[in-house]
Every structure is written in structure tokens, then in C-alpha cells.
Enzyme design. Structure first.
Site, PDB file in Angstrom:
ATOM      1  CD  GLU A   1     -23.700   5.063  -0.929  1.00 52.68           C
ATOM      2  OE1 GLU A   1     -24.900   4.897  -1.146  1.00 52.68           O
ATOM      3  OE2 GLU A   1     -23.201   6.172  -0.668  1.00 52.68           O
TER       4      GLU A   1
ATOM      5  CB  SER B   1      -3.284   3.976  -4.160  1.00 53.67           C
ATOM      6  OG  SER B   1      -4.400   3.866  -3.334  1.00 53.67           O
ATOM      7  CG  LEU B   2      -1.893   1.842   1.064  1.00 52.70           C
ATOM      8  CD1 LEU B   2      -2.448   2.225   2.431  1.00 52.70           C
ATOM      9  CD2 LEU B   2      -0.667   0.951   1.223  1.00 52.70           C
TER      10      LEU B   2
ATOM     11  CE  LYS C   1      -6.366   3.538   3.639  1.00 51.37           C
ATOM     12  NZ  LYS C   1      -7.166   4.745   3.436  1.00 51.37           N
TER      13      LYS C   1
ATOM     14  NE  ARG D   1      -2.765   9.367  -4.153  1.00 52.24           N
ATOM     15  CZ  ARG D   1      -3.718   8.561  -3.699  1.00 52.24           C
ATOM     16  NH1 ARG D   1      -3.414   7.614  -2.857  1.00 52.24           N
ATOM     17  NH2 ARG D   1      -4.971   8.705  -4.075  1.00 52.24           N
TER      18      ARG D   1
ATOM     19  CD  GLU E   1      -3.275  10.289   4.188  1.00 55.61           C
ATOM     20  OE1 GLU E   1      -2.195   9.931   3.664  1.00 55.61           O
ATOM     21  OE2 GLU E   1      -4.366  10.184   3.625  1.00 55.61           O
TER      22      GLU E   1
ATOM     23  CE  LYS F   1       2.576   1.762   5.736  1.00 60.05           C
ATOM     24  NZ  LYS F   1       2.956   3.121   6.110  1.00 60.05           N
TER      25      LYS F   1
ATOM     26  CE  LYS G   1     -10.023   2.038   2.251  1.00 60.76           C
ATOM     27  NZ  LYS G   1     -10.664   2.866   1.227  1.00 60.76           N
TER      28      LYS G   1
HETATM   29  P1  NAD Z   1      -6.928   4.645   0.040  1.00 57.19           P
HETATM   30  O1  NAD Z   1      -7.529   5.774   0.773  1.00 57.19           O
HETATM   31  O2  NAD Z   1      -7.636   3.346   0.066  1.00 57.19           O
HETATM   32  O3  NAD Z   1      -5.474   4.358   0.613  1.00 57.19           O
HETATM   33  C1  NAD Z   1      -4.257   4.831   0.125  1.00 57.19           C
HETATM   34  C2  NAD Z   1      -3.795   6.042   0.846  1.00 57.19           C
HETATM   35  O4  NAD Z   1      -3.895   5.885   2.249  1.00 57.19           O
HETATM   36  C3  NAD Z   1      -2.332   6.331   0.653  1.00 57.19           C
HETATM   37  O5  NAD Z   1      -2.101   6.994  -0.563  1.00 57.19           O
HETATM   38  C4  NAD Z   1      -1.980   7.169   1.856  1.00 57.19           C
HETATM   39  O6  NAD Z   1      -1.973   8.515   1.525  1.00 57.19           O
HETATM   40  C5  NAD Z   1      -3.100   6.896   2.831  1.00 57.19           C
HETATM   41  N1  NAD Z   1      -2.671   6.469   4.169  1.00 57.19           N
HETATM   42  C6  NAD Z   1      -3.283   6.830   5.331  1.00 57.19           C
HETATM   43  N2  NAD Z   1      -2.659   6.322   6.394  1.00 57.19           N
HETATM   44  C7  NAD Z   1      -1.598   5.622   5.922  1.00 57.19           C
HETATM   45  C8  NAD Z   1      -0.562   4.885   6.554  1.00 57.19           C
HETATM   46  N3  NAD Z   1      -0.490   4.740   7.869  1.00 57.19           N
HETATM   47  N4  NAD Z   1       0.356   4.302   5.766  1.00 57.19           N
HETATM   48  C9  NAD Z   1       0.301   4.425   4.413  1.00 57.19           C
HETATM   49  N5  NAD Z   1      -0.661   5.116   3.752  1.00 57.19           N
HETATM   50  C10 NAD Z   1      -1.599   5.712   4.501  1.00 57.19           C
HETATM   51  O7  NAD Z   1      -6.678   4.956  -1.444  1.00 57.19           O
HETATM   52  P2  NAD Z   1      -6.832   6.242  -2.305  1.00 57.19           P
HETATM   53  O8  NAD Z   1      -6.256   5.846  -3.609  1.00 57.19           O
HETATM   54  O9  NAD Z   1      -6.279   7.433  -1.627  1.00 57.19           O
HETATM   55  O10 NAD Z   1      -8.354   6.480  -2.437  1.00 57.19           O
HETATM   56  C11 NAD Z   1      -9.269   5.506  -2.625  1.00 57.19           C
HETATM   57  C12 NAD Z   1     -10.279   5.627  -1.524  1.00 57.19           C
HETATM   58  O11 NAD Z   1     -10.713   6.981  -1.422  1.00 57.19           O
HETATM   59  C13 NAD Z   1     -11.494   4.808  -1.772  1.00 57.19           C
HETATM   60  O12 NAD Z   1     -11.363   3.496  -1.282  1.00 57.19           O
HETATM   61  C14 NAD Z   1     -12.565   5.602  -1.075  1.00 57.19           C
HETATM   62  O13 NAD Z   1     -12.574   5.256   0.297  1.00 57.19           O
HETATM   63  C15 NAD Z   1     -12.082   7.020  -1.224  1.00 57.19           C
HETATM   64  N6  NAD Z   1     -12.743   7.673  -2.382  1.00 57.19           N
HETATM   65  C16 NAD Z   1     -13.995   8.082  -2.182  1.00 57.19           C
HETATM   66  C17 NAD Z   1     -14.693   8.692  -3.217  1.00 57.19           C
HETATM   67  C18 NAD Z   1     -16.088   9.164  -2.951  1.00 57.19           C
HETATM   68  O14 NAD Z   1     -16.716   9.688  -3.868  1.00 57.19           O
HETATM   69  N7  NAD Z   1     -16.618   9.003  -1.748  1.00 57.19           N
HETATM   70  C19 NAD Z   1     -14.084   8.872  -4.466  1.00 57.19           C
HETATM   71  C20 NAD Z   1     -12.789   8.430  -4.635  1.00 57.19           C
HETATM   72  C21 NAD Z   1     -12.127   7.827  -3.588  1.00 57.19           C
END
Ligand code: NAD
Length: 365
Positions: free
Chosen positions: A41, A89-90, A121, A142, A179, A324, A348
């Protein structure tokens, strides 16, 4: 993301309502480890905001959540620490078509054939470790990408994170990123313990004359492994009784880590990121056994499908595949935006409820 408004005022109002909601989700998610909505969501809302900002560029400002890493806040209680190199982030894609577009664009920008490092991931919590002369100097969350929380004190209780490196040849100073996560079995153990602690607490309250229905929840069930890992990592030792400290250390001791990147590191001695993982492993640092390198995009696509069909056959939760560019020289060449590198993308997987619902429709249950 659905039809976009044609009228600017309407778009501005929708964008501002979205920003307000997204900010609230982010603050609770990043600072309290609580999800107010599901990740799927959340992703729908942030993509809607991105689409509005693309259609009406006047709406795009630097402080938009689409341009930020994390929530831009660091919780009180931990000292803050500035990363030697930014932690990003990614960018995400949600369809194979979008993934192929990204791969084509990236290969064109690289101007040479690209090898694709493909990784699971991990749905955990990002951490940065800085080593000086082979000894852990700081462990940092982070945060907003520039400044995170210094959690070095807590990390001493995590055996997966070595205090001192083994082997030889490490640089005088370097940062690695990874992670922190909780294995499925440890998540279950922790929840069983919460149940047992709550049952003991309830029994004690009832013995003191309390009505069974009015016993408060002192030890709530943990919602999911990711948020439990985040909560475990950021526990505070202050004002804890010896029993509480023991529980805290036990929770920290169960955390696992896979490294998936590097931060500050002057001239790494390898050509490819996949080779760096070998080097890190040789120094006693934990890297994932699940990484693969492919020469073609078709192979990556097949890998995404294959892993998607076996999402639960892994020791940690996965929410996608990270692809990557393997060659480090190309990382510098391709660069990064304000929030993500251009040489990596996260594909995703659709949330499993959506899969299940689709299946239900297809088989007409
Ligand atoms: P993200 O989770 O989409 O991806 C970036 C992160 O993935 C990186 O910073 C890294 O730490 C991690 N990662 C995991 N495996 C990895 C790998 N093999 N190589 C490189 N990186 C890896 O981005 P984000 O900025 O951490 O967070 C955004 C996401 O978090 C959103 O898309 C959502 O899914 C979640 N989120 C959820 C809520 C909620 O209320 N449910 C709120 C904020 C964020």
C-alpha cells in the site's frame, strides 16, 4: 498509478494529501519500526506521488518523500554519526517490462556489455560498519543517508558482526553496508517467548486479584520479522533491569547480517562487486550465499521468476531481487540521484495476497 488529473490545482491538492500521509507512514516506520499500512500500500502511494510529480514538475521539490532516503530523522537516545560516504536507497520496478527498460538504458549508458550481479532483496534493516585498522569503529543505521544512529554499543552483542577482522590486506579505513535481519526460526522463538512472558505476567496479575479480562498486554506479539529486527537493533540499555538486559542481549544475539555493498573505500583492489564479497568473506565478514552473476538480461529475468516461485526457501524474508552492475568502475561512471544509485535496481515481487487473490479469480474459488 491510475488516471492523472489534468487540472494543476487538483494535482497539487492530491500531491499534498499524499505527502502528508506518506510522511506519517515514514516517520512511524523508520523511527518506531511500526507499519501503519502494508509495504504494498505504501508503494502504491509513493508511486502515485512520483507520477503526479512527473506530470506536474512544479510539484517536485527537494523535500518530497520521493527524493529522500529514510525519514530524515534520527531518533533520540543514540548519538548521531555521519557516514563517510552517503548511504542510498534503491529505485524500484514492479514489472519485468520496467526491469528490461532499466537494463537497456543502463547498458546504453555504460557503453559496454554489462555483467549483472543479482541478489535477493533482504527485508531487513540497513546498517553501515566502519572498520579502522581491522577493528570495528562504528556501526550506524542508514538514517537520512547522511547521518544515522550510532548503534556501536548494541552491535557488540551481535556475534554475526565481527569486532576484529581476520586475515590481512584490509584498508586502513573502509565502510561496508548490509542488511540486518532475523531468521524465520528466530522470529518464531522470540514470539513464543513473548507469549510465555505475557502468560506469566497474566498469571501473576490474576494471582494479585485482577480480573483475567482486564490484564493489559505487557508483551505484545511481534508483527513481522523485519520490524522485530529493527526494534531489536535499536533497543536502549538505559533503565533496564538485569532480566530485561538479558532479554535485550538475547534479541541482539539472534540478529543476522549479510553485507551487500561498500561505502567509503579508497581504491578497492577488485574489479567487480562480486569479487569484493569474496574478499569480505576472507576477512570474516558475512556475505550472502545467494548472489549470482549473469551475462544476459534474459538470464536475470529467469532468475527473478525462479526465485519468485521459491520465496520462502530462504533463511530470511525477501521482497524482491536487486540487480546491480557488477563492475565497480561503472558505478562511478553511472553515478547516483539524490536517493539511489543508477547502477542498481530493485525488482519488487507483488505482495503475496495479490498473488493469492489472482489465483482465486483464475480458478474461480
Ligand atoms: P527499499 O526497501 O525499497 O530498498 C532499499 C534498501 O534495500 C537498501 O537501503 C538496502 O538496505 C536494502 N537491501 C536489501 N537487500 C539488498 C541487496 N541485496 N542489495 C542492496 N540493498 C539491499 O527502500 P527503503 O528506502 O529502505 O524503504 C522504502 C520501502 O520501505 C518501501 O518501498 C516500503 O516497502 C517500505 N516502507 C514501508 C512503510 C510502511 O508504512 N509500510 C513505510 C516506509 C517504507
Amino acid at each position: 498509478p491510475g488516471d492523472l488529473p489534468v487540472d494543476f490545482d487538483q494535482a497539487r491538492d492530491e500531491a499534498s494529501a499524499l505527502r502528508e500521509r506518506i510522511e506519517r507512514y515514514r516517520v512511524t516506520y523508520y523511527s518506531e519500526g511500526v507499519s501503519l499500512v502494508s509495504d504494498a500500500e505504501y508503494d502504491v502511494e509513493i508511486h502515485r506521488l512520483e507520477a503526479l510529480e512527473r506530470a506536474f514538475p512544479e510539484l517536485l521539490t527537494q523535500d518530497s518523500p520521493t527524493q529522500q532516503v529514510g525519514a530524515g530523522i534520527v531518533s533520540v537516545g543514540f548519538p548521531s554519526h555521519e557516514h563517510a560516504e552517503r548511504m542510498l536507497s534503491l529505485d524500484n520496478v514492479f514489472t519485468i517490462e520496467e526491469f528490461r527498460e532499466w537494463a537497456d538504458k543502463t547498458r546504453a549508458a555504460a557503453g559496454a556489455p554489462v555483467r549483472w550481479l543479482s541478489e535477493l532483496k533482504i527485508d531487513g534493516l540497513a546498517i553501515s560498519l566502519a572498520y579502522r585498522d581491522g577493528v570495528l569503529e562504528t556501526a550506524t543505521t542508514r538514517g537520512d543517508g547522511r547521518v544515522g544512529e550510532d548503534i556501536t554499543e548494541n552491535v557488540q552483542w551481535i556475534p554475526a558482526i565481527p569486532h576484529r577482522l581476520t586475515g590481512t590486506g584490509f584498508p586502513a579505513f573502509f565502510e561496508v553496508r548490509g542488511e540486518v535481519f532475523l531468521r524465520g526460526e528466530d522470529f518464531e522463538v522470540l514470539n513464543e517467548r513473548q507469549h510465555a512472558l505475557q502468560a506469566a505476567f497474566a498469571a501473576d496479575q490474576i494471582a494479585r486479584g485482577r480480573d483475567a479480562d482486564s490484564v493489559p498486554t505487557r508483551f505484545p506479539e511481534f508483527a513481522n520479522a523485519r520490524n522485530t529486527a529493527a526494534g531489536s537493533l535499536r533497543q536502549r540499555a538505559e533503565n533496564k533491569s538485569p532480566e530485561q538486559l538479558e532479554l535485550m542481549r538475547d534479541r541482539l544475539g539472534r540478529l543476522a547480517l549479510y553485507l551487500h555493498g561498500i561505502g567509503a573505500w579508497e581504491s578497492p583492489p577488485m574489479r567487480d562487486q562480486s569479487e569484493i564479497y569474496g574478499l569480505l568473506a576472507g576477512w570474516g565478514l558475512p556475505v550472502s550465499p545467494h548472489t549470482r552473476v549473469f551475462d544476459t538480461v534474459d538470464e536475470v529475468v529467469a532468475y527473478i521468476a525462479e526465485r519468485g516461485a521459491h520465496r520462502h526457501d530462504v533463511e530470511h524474508e525477501i521482497d524482491g531481487i536487486v540487480v546491480k552492475v557488477d563492475e565497480l568502475a561503472l558505478h562511478a561512471e553511472l553515478g547516483a540521484t539524490s536517493r539511489a544509485p543508477r547502477w542498481a535496481i530493485a525488482y519488487k515481487y507483488p505482495p503475496e495476497e495479490v498473488y493469492t487473490r489472482l489465483l482465486d479469480i483464475v480458478v474461480g474459488v
